[in-house]
Design an enzyme around this catalytic site. Structure first.
Site, short mmCIF file in Angstrom:
data_model
loop_
_atom_site.label_atom_id
_atom_site.label_comp_id
_atom_site.label_asym_id
_atom_site.label_seq_id
_atom_site.Cartn_x
_atom_site.Cartn_y
_atom_site.Cartn_z
N HIS A 40 0.82 -1.22 0.00
CA HIS A 40 0.00 0.00 0.00
C HIS A 40 0.85 1.26 0.00
O HIS A 40 0.47 2.27 0.59
CB HIS A 40 -0.99 0.01 1.18
CG HIS A 40 -2.17 -0.89 0.94
ND1 HIS A 40 -3.24 -0.52 0.17
CD2 HIS A 40 -2.42 -2.16 1.33
CE1 HIS A 40 -4.11 -1.51 0.11
NE2 HIS A 40 -3.64 -2.53 0.80
N ASP A 42 2.62 1.94 -3.14
CA ASP A 42 2.91 2.27 -4.54
C ASP A 42 2.10 3.47 -5.03
O ASP A 42 2.41 4.05 -6.05
CB ASP A 42 2.74 1.06 -5.47
CG ASP A 42 1.32 0.53 -5.58
OD1 ASP A 42 0.51 0.81 -4.67
OD2 ASP A 42 1.02 -0.15 -6.57
N SER A 73 -13.60 -17.84 -21.31
CA SER A 73 -12.74 -18.27 -20.21
C SER A 73 -13.05 -19.72 -19.87
O SER A 73 -14.20 -20.06 -19.57
CB SER A 73 -13.00 -17.40 -18.98
OG SER A 73 -12.60 -18.10 -17.82
N GLU A 179 -7.15 -0.15 -15.40
CA GLU A 179 -7.61 -0.52 -14.05
C GLU A 179 -8.25 0.69 -13.34
O GLU A 179 -9.31 0.59 -12.75
CB GLU A 179 -6.40 -1.03 -13.26
CG GLU A 179 -6.69 -1.46 -11.84
CD GLU A 179 -7.37 -2.82 -11.72
OE1 GLU A 179 -7.10 -3.68 -12.58
OE2 GLU A 179 -8.15 -3.01 -10.78
N ASP A 191 1.42 -3.81 -9.62
CA ASP A 191 1.03 -5.11 -10.17
C ASP A 191 1.29 -5.18 -11.67
O ASP A 191 1.88 -6.14 -12.18
CB ASP A 191 -0.46 -5.38 -9.91
CG ASP A 191 -0.79 -5.37 -8.44
OD1 ASP A 191 0.16 -5.34 -7.63
OD2 ASP A 191 -1.98 -5.38 -8.10
C1 GLA Z 1 -3.19 -3.95 -5.09
C2 GLA Z 1 -2.93 -2.82 -6.06
C3 GLA Z 1 -1.45 -2.38 -6.02
C4 GLA Z 1 -0.99 -2.14 -4.58
C5 GLA Z 1 -1.39 -3.28 -3.67
C6 GLA Z 1 -1.09 -2.99 -2.23
O1 GLA Z 1 -2.54 -5.11 -5.48
O2 GLA Z 1 -3.26 -3.19 -7.38
O3 GLA Z 1 -1.28 -1.25 -6.83
O4 GLA Z 1 -1.44 -0.91 -4.11
O5 GLA Z 1 -2.78 -3.60 -3.77
O6 GLA Z 1 0.26 -2.86 -2.02
#
Ligand code: GLA
Length: 408
Positions: A40, A42, A73, A179, A191
């Site tokens: 949490h 980024d 899918s 996203e 991610d």
């Molecule tokens: C999710 C979000 C990331 C990051 C994490 C927590 O995976 O997609 O961008 O903020 O939560 O670290």
């Protein structure tokens, strides 16, 4: 499932080909990811330390002669139809299909005139479990379309110039936009970046402020990284995620009445004590600042080969996410705490967004079997749920894989 079975499934569903269908099958793979530490932060300009996995999502695609994209899918057994000349807007009923649809809509806004395709997806990555299934499908679909479309028309300037490989940093930023703006989750870039740029046996130290990154060998010498799923549905995860992000923005705004911090990770704990009266906002800021410090320490101790110290930082990270950031919940706490007590376990923490989903643990190889058995039993007793354990190594970021061979 291996590539042969996937191709058989594809032919069963979409046929061997007729006049409306052209071309061969193309296969692509995108991994899931774990974040080792740096949770949490980024979206607060901090350092994160994720690694791509060898489990993920595979797609097989074949061109059509018209403007229809059929998505199927094998996991959900759901088909979604897309008209590439239409609006391609988000629709609840399309479920997982909204991720590829978002990619198509945003690519067409970038100037791509997408043709028709039949695409079949299959994944061994649990859905919504905090291992980045959404980033995997976004990055997979974008990479696949850019690769296939560039064979047809010259690649556009924003991605790569004629014949050059796809710009993976651009790819991750593009998918983050999908996203944030199409799916509506205000996530950071970790991610998508990791899924796009992962490297076998390495974790990525990413500065989310500048996007400078470094591959750090992740060698565990006698230890394994165990990935565990709480199998707890992540209720309200998206809205809670957006709520945490807004709380961080509020905390930064209060600090910047007096200071000029670029982001919350650059603020000092003293300034937080001095200026933030609201207890919730203060705790959020404390997590963010200390978590960023833990990542820097983690890299330091890893480079010295000190896995014991690394494990302690994992435990501290979980504690901070539980107490100050409040994103763990009973199942994740039960799993992490049961893990931390086991012989041979150096540390354990939740990974990803939290609110359910997965945790990771660093466990001595000879203890892994007993570890799983004990953690499983304690976890079931405490929560009534069954934990899953995933065998996965650190793997590559997205790739085209005509010779894909993996077992289910
Ligand atoms: C999710 C979000 C990331 C990051 C994490 C927590 O995976 O997609 O961008 O903020 O939560 O670290």
């Amino acid at each position: 499932m291996n590539i042969k079975d996937l191709k058989t499934a594809f032919f069963q569903r979409y046929g061997q080909g007729d006049a409306s269908i052209s071309g061969e099958l193309h296969t692509f793979f995108a991994p899931g990811r774990v974040n080792l530490i740096g949770e949490h932060i980024d979206y607060n300009g901090g350092f994160v330390f994720p690694a791509a996995l060898t489990i993920g999502i595979t797609a097989i695609a074949r061109r059509r002669q018209d403007n229809t994209i059929r998505l199927y899918s094998l996991n959900t057994e759901q088909e979604v139809l897309v008209d590439t000349l239409g609006e391609m807007n988000f629709e609840e009923k399309d479920g997982w299909g909204n991720y590829p649809k978002g990619v198509f809509q945003f690519l067409s806004r970038e100037g791509y005139e997408l043709g028709g395709y039949d695409i079949m997806y299959w994944g061994d990555l649990p859905d919504g479990a905090g291992l980045s299934s959404s980033a995997a499908i976004e990055v997979l679909t974008t990479f696949m379309m850019l690769t296939l479309e560039s064979e047809k028309t010259p690649v556009l300037a924003s991605t790569a110039k004629g014949g050059e490989p796809i710009d993976r940093v651009w790819l991750s930023k593009f998918c983050q936009q999908v996203e944030n703006r199409y799916i509506g989750v205000n996530s950071g870039i970790m991610d998508q970046f990791c899924v796009a740029l992962g490297k076998k046996d390495h974790a990525i130290l990413l500065n989310t402020d500048t996007l400078a990154y470094e591959y750090v060998p992740f060698q565990l010498k006698g230890y394994s990284l165990v990935i565990m799923n709480t199998n707890h549905r992540r209720e309200l995860a998206d809205s809670k995620y957006n709520e945490r992000r807004a709380e961080c923005d509020q905390a930064l705004a209060i600090l910047n009445d007096k200071y000029q911090y670029r982001d919350l990770c650059s603020a000092s704990l003293e300034a937080v004590e001095e200026l933030i009266q609201d207890e919730t906002l203060r705790k959020r800021a404390i997590h963010v600042i200390t978590e960023n410090q833990r990542v820097i320490q983690a890299i330091d101790v890893l480079k010295q080969g000190d896995l014991v110290a690394f494990g302690q930082l994992l435990n501290q990270s979980h504690h901070s996410l539980q107490e100050d950031y409040a994103v763990t919940g009973t199942p994740l706490d039960a799993l992490a705490h049961a893990s931390q007590q086991q012989p041979g376990c150096l540390g354990a923490r939740m990974t990803g967004a939290g609110f359910g989903g997965c945790a990771i643990a660093l466990v001595k190889n000879e203890n892994v079997e007993a570890f799983k058995k004990n953690v499983s039993a304690i976890y079931s007793e405490k929560t009534g749920l069954k934990a899953d354990f995933y065998p996965s190594q650190i793997g590559e970021g997205v790739y085209q894989s005509e010779t894909f061979e993996r077992q289910a």
